[in-house]
Design an enzyme around this catalytic site. Structure first.
Site, PDB file in Angstrom:
ATOM      1  N   HIS A   1      -9.248  -3.352   6.020  1.00 25.32           N
ATOM      2  CA  HIS A   1     -10.195  -4.374   5.588  1.00 25.32           C
ATOM      3  C   HIS A   1     -11.579  -3.821   5.286  1.00 25.32           C
ATOM      4  CE1 HIS A   1      -7.323  -7.492   6.296  1.00 25.32           C
ATOM      5  NE2 HIS A   1      -7.265  -7.273   7.607  1.00 25.32           N
TER       6      HIS A   1
ATOM      7  N   ARG B   1      -7.733   3.282  11.062  1.00 26.64           N
ATOM      8  CA  ARG B   1      -6.835   2.139  10.958  1.00 26.64           C
ATOM      9  C   ARG B   1      -6.292   2.156   9.537  1.00 26.64           C
ATOM     10  NH1 ARG B   1      -7.014  -3.862  11.611  1.00 26.64           N
ATOM     11  NH2 ARG B   1      -8.904  -3.963  10.338  1.00 26.64           N
TER      12      ARG B   1
ATOM     13  N   GLU C   1      -0.654  -8.580  16.760  1.00 29.78           N
ATOM     14  CA  GLU C   1      -1.514  -9.614  16.176  1.00 29.78           C
ATOM     15  C   GLU C   1      -0.738 -10.796  15.586  1.00 29.78           C
ATOM     16  OE1 GLU C   1      -3.974  -7.673  13.253  1.00 29.78           O
ATOM     17  OE2 GLU C   1      -2.379  -6.298  12.673  1.00 29.78           O
TER      18      GLU C   1
ATOM     19  N   ASP D   1      -6.179 -12.193  13.775  1.00 33.01           N
ATOM     20  CA  ASP D   1      -4.837 -12.509  13.291  1.00 33.01           C
ATOM     21  C   ASP D   1      -3.977 -13.113  14.391  1.00 33.01           C
ATOM     22  OD1 ASP D   1      -4.355 -11.948  10.461  1.00 33.01           O
ATOM     23  OD2 ASP D   1      -4.981  -9.912  10.945  1.00 33.01           O
TER      24      ASP D   1
END
Length: 265
Positions: A48, A73, A149, A175
């Protein structure tokens, strides 16, 4: 003196709490600022964040000039992304949306060398940073986190935690709350999400693995530590910059020290 690879792994498995910073912004300066602010580790967010795969090495190089250890990540469970991140010098990886034990096994397989896994051997920058013995140390010292998540991941938690070679799990509260309640929230202290987040930490610690979690700042980070989380993200460069800027503007406007008339020179 231990390098970032062995130092981070050693601290976490010794039961210490590691404070992690999160990097969303491209360019190496924010990584340097965060790394010199006192965080133990920094995670480059390729899912993200705005850094992008092309900016990964430059960001890792910036982190290397600070005391912080580097993690990545990755965008998804895609073996080439995992292998590139590790070859570029990440001391660990965090993989989103691991819902099943089969996905957890695939994650570990991509991150461990044969015979434990199927990672292709070519640690280009990792060997430069961590030394010629990197290939011998990598499986033992590289951190591999599966993100928990979704409701499905929670149902499969014990089986995911039983995956050989997995270092721990990392909770994405946004999430997770979206999956459980239909509303995304980073505050895991209340409602339906609270007992789930507590259970994840307890189950992970019981197996001698590392529970990790994302939080936006100090209050939620302290709450996570109190639950037993040991790899705790406390804010991202983007959110911290925005929050500090808004606080300054609010303070000044509240004190009415800003003039609405044109500035004179």
């Amino acid at each position: 003196m231990p390098d970032a690879l062995s130092r981070l792994q050693g601290r976490l498995f010794a039961g210490e709490t590691v404070l992690n910073g999160w990097l969303h912004l491209p360019g190496g300066v924010s990584a340097e600022v965060m790394g010199r602010a006192g965080y133990d580790s920094l995670t480059v967010d390729l899912q993200h964040g705005l850094i992008g795969d092309g900016g990964l090495v430059a960001t890792l190089e910036a982190i290397a000039g600070t005391p912080a250890a580097p993690l990545v990540r990755v965008p998804w469970l895609h073996p080439p992304d995992l292998m590139r991140a590790l070859d570029a010098g990440a001391a660990g990886v965090i993989c989103p949306m691991i819902d099943t034990p089969a996905q957890a096994r695939a994650l570990v397989h991509a991150c461990r060398y044969a015979p434990q896994g199927g990672r292709s051997f070519g640690p280009t920058r990792a060997r430069l940073v961590y030394g010629e013995d990197y290939g011998e140390r990598a499986d033992r010292e590289t951190l591999v986190f599966a993100m928990i998540e979704t409701a499905q991941a929670v149902q499969n938690l014990d089986a995911i935690l039983g995956t050989p070679g997995l270092s721990g799990v990392y909770v994405g509260p946004g999430d997770l709350s979206l999956s459980l309640t239909g509303r995304a929230s980073l505050d895991f202290r209340h409602g339906e999400v609270a007992p789930v987040v507590a259970r994840i930490a307890e189950a992970t610690l019981r197996l001698g693995l590392i529970p990790g979690i994302f939080t936006p700042g100090a209050d939620l980070a302290r709450a996570a530590v109190d639950l037993g989380y040991r790899f705790v993200t406390a804010g991202s460069d983007l959110a911290l910059l925005g929050g500090a800027a808004r606080a300054v503007v609010r303070e000044l406007r509240g004190q009415e020290v800003l003039s609405t008339s044109p500035a004179s020179s």
